[in-house]
Design a protein around this motif. Structure first.
Motif, PDB file in Angstrom:
ATOM      1  N   ARG A 292     -69.254  59.599  27.737  1.00  0.00           N
ATOM      2  CA  ARG A 292     -68.365  60.674  28.573  1.00  0.00           C
ATOM      3  C   ARG A 292     -66.737  59.537  28.505  1.00  0.00           C
ATOM      4  O   ARG A 292     -66.139  60.654  28.276  1.00  0.00           O
ATOM      5  N   ARG A 293     -65.995  59.152  28.544  1.00  0.00           N
ATOM      6  CA  ARG A 293     -65.203  58.099  28.588  1.00  0.00           C
ATOM      7  C   ARG A 293     -64.518  58.174  27.328  1.00  0.00           C
ATOM      8  O   ARG A 293     -63.144  58.788  27.102  1.00  0.00           O
ATOM      9  N   GLY A 294     -65.475  58.301  26.584  1.00  0.00           N
ATOM     10  CA  GLY A 294     -65.306  58.298  24.771  1.00  0.00           C
ATOM     11  C   GLY A 294     -64.727  60.116  24.426  1.00  0.00           C
ATOM     12  O   GLY A 294     -63.888  60.352  24.057  1.00  0.00           O
ATOM     13  N   GLU A 295     -65.506  60.480  25.490  1.00  0.00           N
ATOM     14  CA  GLU A 295     -65.215  62.417  24.840  1.00  0.00           C
ATOM     15  C   GLU A 295     -64.271  62.850  25.554  1.00  0.00           C
ATOM     16  O   GLU A 295     -63.329  63.664  25.612  1.00  0.00           O
ATOM     17  N   SER A 296     -63.819  62.423  26.879  1.00  0.00           N
ATOM     18  CA  SER A 296     -63.092  62.431  27.602  1.00  0.00           C
ATOM     19  C   SER A 296     -60.938  62.310  27.400  1.00  0.00           C
ATOM     20  O   SER A 296     -60.562  62.499  28.412  1.00  0.00           O
ATOM     21  N   GLY A 297     -61.430  61.292  26.768  1.00  0.00           N
ATOM     22  CA  GLY A 297     -60.311  60.035  25.876  1.00  0.00           C
ATOM     23  C   GLY A 297     -59.926  59.073  27.249  1.00  0.00           C
ATOM     24  O   GLY A 297     -58.683  58.292  27.433  1.00  0.00           O
ATOM     25  N   ALA A 298     -60.703  58.575  28.478  1.00  0.00           N
ATOM     26  CA  ALA A 298     -60.181  57.546  29.243  1.00  0.00           C
ATOM     27  C   ALA A 298     -60.868  56.316  28.611  1.00  0.00           C
ATOM     28  O   ALA A 298     -61.832  56.019  27.670  1.00  0.00           O
ATOM     29  N   PRO A 299     -59.765  54.888  28.897  1.00  0.00           N
ATOM     30  CA  PRO A 299     -60.182  53.487  28.393  1.00  0.00           C
ATOM     31  C   PRO A 299     -61.773  53.342  28.363  1.00  0.00           C
ATOM     32  O   PRO A 299     -62.794  53.379  29.375  1.00  0.00           O
ATOM     33  N   PHE A 300     -62.590  52.891  27.263  1.00  0.00           N
ATOM     34  CA  PHE A 300     -63.661  52.091  27.536  1.00  0.00           C
ATOM     35  C   PHE A 300     -64.104  51.255  28.290  1.00  0.00           C
ATOM     36  O   PHE A 300     -63.329  50.420  28.682  1.00  0.00           O
ATOM     37  N   LEU A 301     -65.269  51.607  29.379  1.00  0.00           N
ATOM     38  CA  LEU A 301     -65.254  50.186  30.210  1.00  0.00           C
ATOM     39  C   LEU A 301     -66.401  48.859  28.903  1.00  0.00           C
ATOM     40  O   LEU A 301     -67.231  49.933  28.147  1.00  0.00           O
ATOM     41  N   PHE A 302     -65.868  47.474  29.364  1.00  0.00           N
ATOM     42  CA  PHE A 302     -66.149  46.608  28.944  1.00  0.00           C
ATOM     43  C   PHE A 302     -66.215  46.610  27.840  1.00  0.00           C
ATOM     44  O   PHE A 302     -66.668  45.978  26.154  1.00  0.00           O
ATOM     45  N   LEU A 303     -64.605  46.699  26.549  1.00  0.00           N
ATOM     46  CA  LEU A 303     -64.109  46.374  25.797  1.00  0.00           C
ATOM     47  C   LEU A 303     -64.518  44.994  25.482  1.00  0.00           C
ATOM     48  O   LEU A 303     -63.274  44.528  25.833  1.00  0.00           O
ATOM     49  N   VAL A 304     -64.256  45.064  24.442  1.00  0.00           N
ATOM     50  CA  VAL A 304     -64.504  43.805  23.532  1.00  0.00           C
ATOM     51  C   VAL A 304     -63.372  43.455  22.628  1.00  0.00           C
ATOM     52  O   VAL A 304     -62.556  44.601  22.505  1.00  0.00           O
ATOM     53  N   ASP A 305     -62.433  41.788  23.327  1.00  0.00           N
ATOM     54  CA  ASP A 305     -61.353  42.260  22.656  1.00  0.00           C
ATOM     55  C   ASP A 305     -61.969  40.993  21.634  1.00  0.00           C
ATOM     56  O   ASP A 305     -62.471  40.057  21.119  1.00  0.00           O
ATOM     57  N   ARG A 306     -61.267  42.030  20.280  1.00  0.00           N
ATOM     58  CA  ARG A 306     -62.175  40.569  19.152  1.00  0.00           C
ATOM     59  C   ARG A 306     -60.951  39.471  19.055  1.00  0.00           C
ATOM     60  O   ARG A 306     -61.758  38.615  18.250  1.00  0.00           O
ATOM     61  N   ALA A 307     -59.830  39.029  19.512  1.00  0.00           N
ATOM     62  CA  ALA A 307     -59.228  38.421  19.225  1.00  0.00           C
ATOM     63  C   ALA A 307     -59.449  36.817  20.144  1.00  0.00           C
ATOM     64  O   ALA A 307     -60.249  36.136  19.846  1.00  0.00           O
ATOM     65  N   ARG A 308     -59.945  37.686  21.068  1.00  0.00           N
ATOM     66  CA  ARG A 308     -61.155  36.487  22.129  1.00  0.00           C
ATOM     67  C   ARG A 308     -62.512  36.570  21.642  1.00  0.00           C
ATOM     68  O   ARG A 308     -63.190  35.307  22.202  1.00  0.00           O
TER      69      ARG A 308
END
Length: 310
Positions: A292-308
Motif C-alpha cells: 500500500r505504501r509503495g503504491e501511494s508513494g509513502a516510505p516503505f516500512l523496515f527498509l534495509v540499509d545496504r551499507a549497514r
C-alpha cells in the motif's frame, strides 16, 4: 491490477495463500499472486525468502520492492543483482514469540530450574535464587526484537543492560554503545542475550576475548544468529568454567549436524530455531501495508540499509 511473485521455500505458499489474499483485500489492493513466472518484467512486488529458484533479480525490471519474509537479511543483502528496495520482516507475531523465548529461558536460568527438573536422585536442595532486581541481564542488539526483549526483562525487574552499535534510549534499560560500552556490559552481565544482526562487524562477536570479559558462571543465550558466536571459543569457555551454560537456538549450520559437540555437552541446551517464527497472518498484514505504501508513494516500512547490512 498488480502482480505479486511469492518466492520462498517449497511448502510455504499454502500457509500464506489465504492470509495474504485476505490482508491485500482488507488493504484495498487488487493483485494477482503467482508462485512462478516466465514474464519477470511484469512483476510489481516480490514476497521473498531465500530459495533455489530465485537468486537473480535482474530480470525483474518493474519490481518496486522485494519484501522479505525473514527478519534477518544477511543471505539476501549481499546479492548484487538485487537493486530494488529491500524490506525486512518486522512481524508482531515474530516479536512476541522472541520475547516469550527470551524471558522463559532467562527465568529458567535465573531461578535455577534445571537443578530441580534434571535431578535424578532424591535431594532436598533449598537453594534460593536472588530476586530479579538483583540480577544483571544484558541484551546485545537493540533493534525491534532486542528492544522488546529488553523492555520485557526490565518489566520483570531485572537490572537490564543493553548494547548496540549506535546510541539508543530505552526506558528502564541502561543502554550502552561502541567498543567500550560492549566491554562494560559484558563485564557486568550474569545472563547475556544475543539479538544482533549478522554483519561483518558482528561475525564471531563472542570470541575468546569477549567471552573472557563475562563474570565467572555467566549464562549465554543466542536466539539471534549462529555466526555471532565462535563455536570453539564457546566450548572452551564452558569447559573452563567461565560460562555455566549456553542455550542456543541458532547455529552456523542448520539443522545442527548430529556429530556437533554441542549435542553431547552437558552445559548446552539446543532448541531447533524456534525462538521466533514468522506468523503468516501477521506477516501478511505487514506485506500488504508495504505494498500500500509503495503504491501511494509513502516510505516503505523496515527498509534495509545496504551499507549497514540490515
Amino acid at each position: 491490477m498488480l502482480t505479486l511473485l511469492f518466492s520462498a521455500r517449497a511448502g510455504l505458499w499454502p500457509k500464506y495463500q489465504a492470509p495474504l489474499a485476505q490482508a491485500l483485500d482488507q488493504a484495498g489492493i487488487k493483485a494477482r499472486i503467482v508462485t512462478e513466472t516466465d514474464a519477470p518484467g511484469t512483476v510489481d512486488y516480490i514476497v521473498y525468502a531465500p530459495n533455489d529458484r530465485l537468486s537473480d533479480f535482474t530480470p525483474f525490471s518493474r519490481c518496486r520492492a522485494v519484501l522479505s519474509l525473514w527478519a534477518g537479511v544477511e543471505r539476501i543483502v549481499t546479492n548484487r543483482t538485487l537493486t530494488q528496495p529491500l524490506c525486512r520482516m518486522v512481524d508482531p507475531g515474530l516479536e512476541e514469540g522472541m520475547v516469550e523465548w527470551v524471558t522463559g529461558h532467562v527465568l529458567r536460568h535465573h531461578l535455577g530450574i534445571d537443578r530441580h527438573v534434571l535431578r535424578r536422585e532424591p535431594a532436598w536442595d533449598p537453594v534460593v535464587p536472588p530476586l530479579a532486581r538483583d540480577r544483571q541481564v544484558a541484551v546485545l542488539g537493540l533493534g525491534a526484537l532486542g528492544r522488546s526483549c529488553a523492555q520485557a526483562l526490565s518489566a520483570l525487574r531485572f537490572q537490564t543492560l543493553g548494547w548496540s552499535r549506535t546510541p539508543r534510549t530505552i526506558e528502564g534499560v541502561a543502554c550502552h554503545h561502541g567498543p567500550e560500552g560492549l566491554r562494560l556490559v559484558l563485564e557486568r552481565a550474569e545472563i547475556v542475550v544475543l539479538l544482533l544482526p549478522l554483519t561483518a562487524e558482528t561475525e564471531a562477536l563472542m570470541n575468546v576475548e569477549r567471552l573472557s570479559w563475562l563474570p565467572e558462571g555467566a549464562v549465554l543465550l543466542n536466539p539471534g544468529r549462529g555466526a555471532l558466536v565462535d563455536d570453539v571459543a564457546l566450548l572452551g569457555a564452558l569447559d573452563g568454567g567461565r560460562l555455566a551454560h549456553a542455550t542456543l537456538d541458532v547455529f552456523r549450520i542448520e539443522p545442527l549436524p548430529a556429530g556437533h559437540p554441542f549435542w553431547a555437552h552437558p552445559n548446552v541446551t539446543i532448541t531447533p530455531h524456534i525462538a521466533a517464527e514468522t506468523r503468516p497472518e501477521s506477516a501478511a498484514r505487514v506485506i500488504a501495508e508495504n505494498i500500500r505504501r509503495g503504491e501511494s508513494g509513502a516510505p516503505f516500512l523496515f527498509l534495509v540499509d545496504r551499507a549497514r547490512g540490515y
